[in-house]
Write an enzyme that holds these catalytic residues in place. Structure first.
Site, PDB file in Angstrom:
ATOM      1  CD  GLU A  17      -7.105   7.306  -2.822  1.00  0.00           C
ATOM      2  OE1 GLU A  17      -6.437   7.138  -3.862  1.00  0.00           O
ATOM      3  OE2 GLU A  17      -6.798   6.846  -1.708  1.00  0.00           O
ATOM      4  NE  ARG A 107       0.594  -6.714  -5.409  1.00  0.00           N
ATOM      5  CZ  ARG A 107       1.688  -6.809  -4.660  1.00  0.00           C
ATOM      6  NH1 ARG A 107       2.732  -7.477  -5.125  1.00  0.00           N
ATOM      7  NH2 ARG A 107       1.752  -6.249  -3.475  1.00  0.00           N
ATOM      8  CB  ALA A 123      -0.847  -3.326 -11.526  1.00  0.00           C
TER       9      ALA A 123
END
Length: 290
Positions: A17, A107, A123
């Protein structure tokens, strides 16, 4: 390739990430970082949409570089807590133009003083909306230690089911430092009949700024082993870097040995950390995926 399909090809998926730079920052720095990460041949790279859930228009730009230039599959984060349906439609158009087909539906973090969405409360609402607006492959977040707003682990699993019913096909966990929490979480999913692949999200604590910010935002508990590491090396940057990498390597080795479907490494845009940990476990990954 849809990321959900990777789990049909590999027994253990390996991914990173990254986060976008500030709007005023030089893109050449993150481009260099991405190029170095691509050399490690991850199965995909996810791109966040800004710290604290504030969003960042550079997500699509970075995803395009990952996919079009570096030929690695991008997974773009998309949050909804402060977004209208029109906002999300605009983001989807930008991501589609950038060649993105994989989206992590979230979310997002609450921002003090910001007006929250009237269109999306959870979400799962976002996942259902995105599913209806294109052929996207949807990932979702999950919480081995239970979502902080859930009343119980059972409620947490019920909410997770709603995400999957809305179209989420694979899950990435919030960071955690005690593997037993992950194993107990997986047991709860098994009992609930949830079978989508789950990647373990691992954050190497290698800088004091990571320690302060990450623990504060995530609320993850700290086992005694890592608490002692932080206390001993908090003001010793070189030792904290080495110890943090060693702890993450041990954690990953145990997870892969136990059959985890993959590791999502939160590398904090640090190619050295990604390169070192990937090198430490590359033989294990190769053996599992043979």
């Amino acid at each position: 390739m849809k990321i959900s399909e990777l789990f049909n090809i590999k027994k253990a998926v390996w991914s990173f990430e990254v986060f976008p730079p500030k709007p005023t920052a030089d893109m050449s720095v993150v481009h260099k970082t991405l190029a170095e990460l691509a050399e490690l041949s991850p199965d995909y790279v996810s791109v966040t949409c800004g710290a604290g859930g504030t969003g960042n228009r550079r997500t699509a730009e970075i995803a395009r570089i990952i996919g079009s230039e570096l030929k690695i599959e991008p997974l773009a984060h998309l949050t909804c807590i402060n977004s209208s349906k029109e906002d999300v439609e605009k983001s989807l158009a930008e991501l589609t133009e950038a060649g993105v087909t994989n989206i992590l539906t979230l979310r997002g973090d609450r921002v003090p003083g910001a007006e929250e969405s009237k269109d999306f409360k959870h979400a799962s609402d976002l996942a259902a909306f995105v599913r209806a607006h294109g052929d996207f492959d949807l990932g979702g977040a999950c919480y081995p230690e239970c979502h902080p707003e859930s009343a119980s682990p059972e409620e947490d699993v019920e909410n997770l089911k709603k995400k999957i019913d809305a179209g989420v096909t694979h899950l990435n966990t919030q960071l955690f430092f005690d593997n037993d929490d992950f194993y107990r979480f997986c047991d709860r999913l098994d009992k609930a009949g949830i079978t989508v692949p789950v990647q373990a999200g691992i954050m190497p604590l290698v800088k004091k700024s990571h320690v302060d910010r990450t623990i504060g935002l995530s609320g993850a508990k700290l086992p005694g082993k890592i608490s002692r590491m932080i206390a001993r090396f908090y003001d010793d940057p070189d030792s904290l870097m080495a110890a943090g990498i060693a702890y993450a390597t041990d954690q990953i080795t145990d997870l892969l040995s136990a059959g985890a479907r993959g590791i999502h490494l939160y590398v904090m845009n640090n190619p050295y950390v990604a390169r070192t940990i990937t090198g430490n476990v590359s033989s294990i990954l190769a053996g599992i995926n043979r």
